[in-house]
Design a protein around this motif. Structure first.
Motif, PDB file in Angstrom:
ATOM      1  N   LEU A   1       0.942  -1.313  -0.028  1.00  0.00           N
ATOM      2  CA  LEU A   1      -0.167   0.007  -0.165  1.00  0.00           C
ATOM      3  C   LEU A   1       0.928   1.173   0.006  1.00  0.00           C
ATOM      4  O   LEU A   1       0.569   2.309  -0.918  1.00  0.00           O
TER       5      LEU A   1
ATOM      6  N   LEU B   1      -3.520   0.299  -5.250  1.00  0.00           N
ATOM      7  CA  LEU B   1      -4.685   0.682  -4.429  1.00  0.00           C
ATOM      8  C   LEU B   1      -4.246   1.773  -3.486  1.00  0.00           C
ATOM      9  O   LEU B   1      -4.851   2.522  -3.156  1.00  0.00           O
ATOM     10  N   GLY B   2      -2.856   1.600  -3.142  1.00  0.00           N
ATOM     11  CA  GLY B   2      -2.355   2.817  -2.187  1.00  0.00           C
ATOM     12  C   GLY B   2      -2.381   4.085  -2.796  1.00  0.00           C
ATOM     13  O   GLY B   2      -2.491   5.116  -2.001  1.00  0.00           O
TER      14      GLY B   2
ATOM     15  N   VAL C   1      -5.826   5.411  -2.770  1.00  0.00           N
ATOM     16  CA  VAL C   1      -6.104   5.797  -1.254  1.00  0.00           C
ATOM     17  C   VAL C   1      -5.378   7.192  -0.944  1.00  0.00           C
ATOM     18  O   VAL C   1      -6.016   7.862  -0.383  1.00  0.00           O
ATOM     19  N   TYR C   2      -4.172   7.286  -1.506  1.00  0.00           N
ATOM     20  CA  TYR C   2      -3.544   8.455  -1.018  1.00  0.00           C
ATOM     21  C   TYR C   2      -3.882   9.791  -1.825  1.00  0.00           C
ATOM     22  O   TYR C   2      -4.042  10.663  -1.318  1.00  0.00           O
TER      23      TYR C   2
ATOM     24  N   PHE D   1      -7.084  10.251  -2.456  1.00  0.00           N
ATOM     25  CA  PHE D   1      -8.152  10.801  -1.781  1.00  0.00           C
ATOM     26  C   PHE D   1      -8.098  11.369  -0.370  1.00  0.00           C
ATOM     27  O   PHE D   1      -8.763  12.052  -0.158  1.00  0.00           O
ATOM     28  N   GLY D   2      -7.119  10.882   0.206  1.00  0.00           N
ATOM     29  CA  GLY D   2      -7.045  11.256   1.657  1.00  0.00           C
ATOM     30  C   GLY D   2      -5.647  11.219   2.332  1.00  0.00           C
ATOM     31  O   GLY D   2      -5.395  11.416   3.462  1.00  0.00           O
TER      32      GLY D   2
ATOM     33  N   LEU E   1      -5.247   8.804   5.634  1.00  0.00           N
ATOM     34  CA  LEU E   1      -6.174   7.737   5.426  1.00  0.00           C
ATOM     35  C   LEU E   1      -5.544   6.462   5.028  1.00  0.00           C
ATOM     36  O   LEU E   1      -5.798   5.407   5.388  1.00  0.00           O
ATOM     37  N   LEU E   2      -4.270   6.386   4.299  1.00  0.00           N
ATOM     38  CA  LEU E   2      -3.528   5.251   3.984  1.00  0.00           C
ATOM     39  C   LEU E   2      -3.199   4.525   5.300  1.00  0.00           C
ATOM     40  O   LEU E   2      -3.270   3.371   5.398  1.00  0.00           O
TER      41      LEU E   2
ATOM     42  N   ILE F   1      -6.367   2.955   6.912  1.00  0.00           N
ATOM     43  CA  ILE F   1      -6.720   1.656   6.266  1.00  0.00           C
ATOM     44  C   ILE F   1      -5.732   0.553   6.522  1.00  0.00           C
ATOM     45  O   ILE F   1      -6.148  -0.619   6.880  1.00  0.00           O
TER      46      ILE F   1
END
Length: 396
Positions: free
Chosen positions: A36, A170-171, A174-175, A177-178, A182-183, A186
């Motif tokens: 991630l 996926l990481g 995620v990064y 968006f947040g 956030l990473l 998760i």
């Protein structure tokens, strides 16, 4: 009537695979915590925090160094405590890495503190992964018996590379968006779920015999480890330098070659799950080294992109079963109470090989050009093939 035994055998094979998957899934979780942030942290350290490329690389490398140094200890404690406890300890380490990422994100206004927290998280992650990875493999062996150790190691590898392949893109998403915050959350959530499932799984007992000291274990398996290290060089030059190879040739499609390598790697393990138990580890390794060497030589001599694609595919197919094939033989040369230490020590040779291959190959490229490393890696794999053949003849 003849269809019934075949059906029962197939059902038995499915049940066996499901029992293995129920333990190696924890290694999948631990490798997700590696995958991630893998494509995120270098850019975060360099572009957001303002540190040099050296520090960006160091943050990533610390995890591999920590894994390398802690893996033999993970094997020893798996022998002493039992694999379940070691897996849970390892998962806790992965969780703590997420906590440190979270603290680093919250202290972004203090770059030096944030960098120190990231480095601490990477070091803890390395220890956590070595414990979770080694423990989950031995847990699977304890669940299905040492007869199926090759299948356990194969499934473990599938989940390992699968987690890395899924985790990196996926990481990045995620990064986007947040951010790192956030990473980190998760990562922590994934590990909490994994620990919850691990606590519910039945444990297998650690061995009661007196364990051998590390030096004695190393003395018994170092020959197998050296063969693994030589075979791993092919994987190292494909994974690290195939992009530079395509740039040197003026071609497009380096990413597709990496995909071909990964598809062949996973596909071979799925298509030939019983090959090691049927034919023996040394015979399978001999065939694998031959295929891997052909792939590397094809990459070296390629004059068209499709040749390099095919070479990467053959390299992935050949390398796929090297680790479990040699590993099955390696762990059987020590008493049962030392199989954890043997497997962990054996794996360390692959870690060391991948760590050395990058800088050594980079140095060679500066003098002999990019294609030369594929020729030299192919020759090294051929040396592994010769040594394996000698072992096979000696054992016959």
């Amino acid at each position: 009537m003849s269809e019934q035994p075949a059906t029962e055998a197939a059902q038995s094979g499915i049940r066996l695979n499901l029992r293995i998957i129920s333990t190696v899934i924890f290694n999948f979780a631990s490798y997700l915590t590696i995958g991630l942030p893998l494509a995120v942290l270098p850019g975060y350290v360099h572009d957001v925090m303002g540190y040099s490329a050296f520090w960006a690389g160091l943050v990533i490398s610390l995890q591999y160094l920590s894994t390398l140094l802690s893996r033999p200890h993970a094997g020893r404690y798996a022998d002493l405590w039992g694999p379940k406890k070691v897996v849970i300890v390892g998962l806790c380490g992965c969780f703590l890495s997420g906590v440190f990422y979270l603290l680093a994100a919250l202290s972004a206004g203090l770059p030096l503190l944030s960098l120190a927290l990231l480095c601490a998280g990477r070091l803890i992650l390395g220890v956590g992964q070595s414990f979770a990875g080694t423990g989950s493999t031995l847990w699977g062996v304890g669940m299905v018996g040492s007869l199926h150790i090759g299948r356990v190691i194969s499934w473990n590898g599938i989940f390992t590379y699968g987690a890395m392949a899924i985790g990196a893109p996926l990481g990045v998403l995620v990064y986007h968006f947040g951010g790192l915050l956030l990473l980190a959350l998760i990562i922590m959530a994934i590990i909490v779920i994994a620990i919850g499932f691990a606590l519910r799984r039945p444990a297998v007992k650690g061995s009661k015999g007196k364990p051998l000291p590390f030096r004695a274990v190393l003395g018994k398996i170092y020959g197998f480890g050296l063969i693994l290290a030589m075979g791993s060089a092919g994987f190292g030059v494909i994974a690290t330098f195939i992009t530079l190879f395509y740039q040197d040739k003026g071609w497009q499609g380096a990413a597709f070659s990496l995909t071909m390598f990964s598809v062949a790697f996973v596909g071979t393990r799925l298509l030939f799950p019983n090959s090691i138990s049927r034919h023996g580890g040394l015979k399978v390794a001999t065939c694998c080294f031959a295929v891997e060497a052909m792939g590397l030589f094809l990459v070296w001599g390629s004059v068209l992109p499709w040749m390099a694609h095919l070479g990467a595919f053959l390299t992935g197919a050949g390398f796929s079963l090297v680790f479990p094939a040699i590993g099955v033989v390696a762990v059987k040369v020590v008493p049962p109470q030392n199989q954890g230490s043997a497997l962990a020590t054996y794996t360390t040779f692959m870690d060391l090989s991948l760590g050395i291959t990058g800088p050594v190959a980079g140095f060679i490229m500066g003098y002999l050009g990019v294609p030369s490393i594929y020729l030299l890696a192919g020759l090294l794999v051929c040396l592994a093939l010769v040594v394996t053949l000698r072992m096979q003849l000696r054992a016959a």
